[in-house]
Each structure stands twice: as structure tokens, then as C-alpha cells.
Design a protein around this motif. Sequence first.
Motif, mmCIF file in Angstrom:
data_model
loop_
_atom_site.group_PDB
_atom_site.id
_atom_site.type_symbol
_atom_site.label_atom_id
_atom_site.label_comp_id
_atom_site.label_asym_id
_atom_site.label_seq_id
_atom_site.Cartn_x
_atom_site.Cartn_y
_atom_site.Cartn_z
ATOM 1 N N SER A 233 4.430 -8.649 1.181
ATOM 2 C CA SER A 233 3.324 -9.449 0.632
ATOM 3 C C SER A 233 2.941 -8.933 -0.753
ATOM 4 N N LYS A 234 2.960 -7.600 -0.892
ATOM 5 C CA LYS A 234 2.627 -6.971 -2.174
ATOM 6 C C LYS A 234 3.644 -7.401 -3.240
ATOM 7 N N LEU A 235 4.891 -7.364 -2.840
ATOM 8 C CA LEU A 235 5.982 -7.738 -3.755
ATOM 9 C C LEU A 235 5.858 -9.209 -4.174
ATOM 10 N N THR A 236 5.584 -10.056 -3.191
ATOM 11 C CA THR A 236 5.492 -11.503 -3.471
ATOM 12 C C THR A 236 4.271 -11.805 -4.326
ATOM 13 N N LEU A 237 3.149 -11.197 -4.004
ATOM 14 C CA LEU A 237 1.951 -11.450 -4.818
ATOM 15 C C LEU A 237 2.166 -10.955 -6.248
ATOM 16 N N GLY A 238 2.956 -9.885 -6.367
ATOM 17 C CA GLY A 238 3.288 -9.362 -7.694
ATOM 18 C C GLY A 238 4.067 -10.368 -8.542
ATOM 19 N N PHE B 37 -5.110 -6.054 -2.892
ATOM 20 C CA PHE B 37 -4.651 -6.915 -1.789
ATOM 21 C C PHE B 37 -3.858 -6.083 -0.773
ATOM 22 N N ALA B 38 -2.913 -5.284 -1.284
ATOM 23 C CA ALA B 38 -2.066 -4.479 -0.393
ATOM 24 C C ALA B 38 -2.914 -3.468 0.367
#
Lengths: 86, 295
Positions: A57-62, A74-75
Motif C-alpha cells: 500500500s505504501k509503494l502504491t500510494l507513493g 499512511f503506512a
Amino acid sequence: MTPEESNNELYRQVVLITEEYLGPAAPRFVARQINFHLGKSPQELVTDDLPKLVEWSKLTLGLLTEDRQVVAQFADKLARLGEGQL
Amino acid sequence: MQWVVIALWLIYATLSLLSPNATGNHYHLASWQTFGLHLAIVLPVLVVWLVALRGALAFKHYAGIITGGVEARSMNLIAMGLLWLVAYLISLSLLGNILPYFAHSPAITWLVSLRNQVPPLINLIAFGLLYLGSHRLQRVVTFTTWTRGSSWLMVAFLIFASLFALEFATTDVPNNLNGIPIYTMSRPVLLVTMILPYMLAWFMGLLAAFNILKYARQVKGLLYRQALRGVARGIVAIVGCIAIFEVLIVAVRFLAGLSLGSLLLVMYALLLLGGLGFWWVQTGAQQLGKLEVTE
């Protein structure tokens, strides 16, 4: 099944946190992350899945924002779900 | 779809460039200057049509991606409203440019009626859909259309609308502009079939703009709000631009008194505002779409 209809409390909490960033797009975002990266349905989400879900999720939001602070916040909120600190 | 719009533009450009219209005579222009004037209008119009189409299609695509979502039906209605606005822009230009070819034909009477009455109806449908879609957004976020600010703006709009209708009903207008009748129906009939649809459309457009702005401000989601801001700004610009444009169309007699430079300036300003509006919608819709597909 919408998060409101789901009896999986963890999934509902994940959606609730994601909503702070993605609004009405949050349930779809979370369902996509769980389906695509964990290979299961949102109903089947368990606490052990959280570290992997947080990472993806962190990667995608990034990819959606350049604001690193927002992504880290967020993470962090998602990770705290696993520690029962929310 | 893009090719259909380009084909329609080719028809519009041909009608405009070969027009037997006396615009040039009105401003004492040589024939090559008249040709240049038409070219200076049809080219920006093509750009605006294409930008408008891309904006509306981008939003329709986004509405398609979120099918099943809580806001999907609202967004789809708004997307349909934007597509009807593209149809409105095209119909308005095409109908207006057919007229000079029939200036001396008996068909001119019903063609003028068509030009006067069809675009307001298309616009009414478009703004109606925008309003319905924006109103349904209240199912996603609780907001009220009628706050003190919006109520005062509505009062101002109602005063303007009443004065506008009164002015239209009582002021004498020249029979024709460049040899083409401006109206072919009696004033009371036009009030019901042309002015009333325009006013209803503006009313709904204004409400839609309020609702979309309020939704964009109050909906949850930091990144969602950022993406939606462009769409909201775009829709407000489009509604504003079309409403101003229509006021000018109905008040064509005021435009007839303007110098050519001022007329072009007004036209370019409106084209720029409308084009920017649709471009904002497109970029906003693309950002919203990105939220839906990134994995």
C-alpha cells in the motif's frame, strides 16, 4: 461486498484509514491491494497479512503522490493496526 | 468519436469559410480579410471542440472505471452532462453557420427556429444531467446546497433572470442581422420556448456548480480531493462560460454594436475559458482514474 457489509473488522479499519487519503476510492484501492498482492479476498484479511499489505500500500500510494510525509503517515497508521494501537 | 468531431468541424469550417454571410460588409472588410476572420474563428473552435470531447470522454472513462462504487451513478450522470455539452457546442456552431445559405429561401423561417430552440433544449438536458449527478453526490457526503452564500447568489440570479426576461420581452430588436432573421416567432412564444429553457438551464448549472464545489471541499480523502479539485474548477468554468455565452447570444443586438476587435476579444476569452474548463476536467479525471487503477 462493501466494507460496511463485511464482518472482517481489520478490513474495515484498513479501509477507514485509507479513506483519509483516497476518499470514496478507498474500498476499491484496498480490495485491489489485497486481491492483487495477497491473492485473497478482503474478507479473508488477517493480522499476519498486515506487514505485506502495508508495504504494498505504501509503494502504491507513493506512485500517487510525491509527498513522502503523506505516504509515511499512511503506512504508519496502517502498521499500527497490527499493534492494536489504533 | 474524435473523427466524428473532426468531420463535423470540416463541415462547419466549409460552411463558415464559404459563407455568403455579409459579416465582412458589416465591418467593411475585403473578401480576403473576411476569409481570414472566419479562419481566426474556426481554428480555435476546432481546438475547443477537441479539448471538450477529450475532457468529457476522460470523465466518462473514469465513471466507467468506478462502476459499482457509491459515487458511480453521480459521476456517470455528470459525464453524460459533459457529453451533452459537447453536442451543444457543436450544434450551436453548425446551426448558426447553415443559415446564411438559406437567407433567401422559405426554409429560413424554420431554420432560424431550429437555431433558436434546439441548442437551449440540448443545454437544458446537459445542465439537468449535471445537476442530477451533483445532487446525488449528497449520498456520498452530507452537504447542503442551500447555505447563506448560495441563497444570496440565487437571489441575485433570480433578479438578473427577471430583468433579463423583462428586457427580452419589451425591447425592440432589429428584424435581421446580416440579412438573416434573428427571431421568427412572437415574443411570448420565444419567452417560453427559448428564454425559459435557458434560465432553467442556468439555474440548474449554478446549482450543479455549487454542489460539485461543496462535494470537492467536504469529501474525505486528501489525494481524492486534490484530483477532484481540477474537475470541480473545470465544471464551474464550463457552466460559467456557457451561461455568459448564451446571455450574449440572446442579447445579440448588443454584440452587433461592438467593434470587430472587441467582438473577437470576447469570443476568444469565452473560448479560452471553456477550453480551460474542459482541460481541467480532463486532467482531473485522469488523476481520479489513476487512483482507481494503480496497483
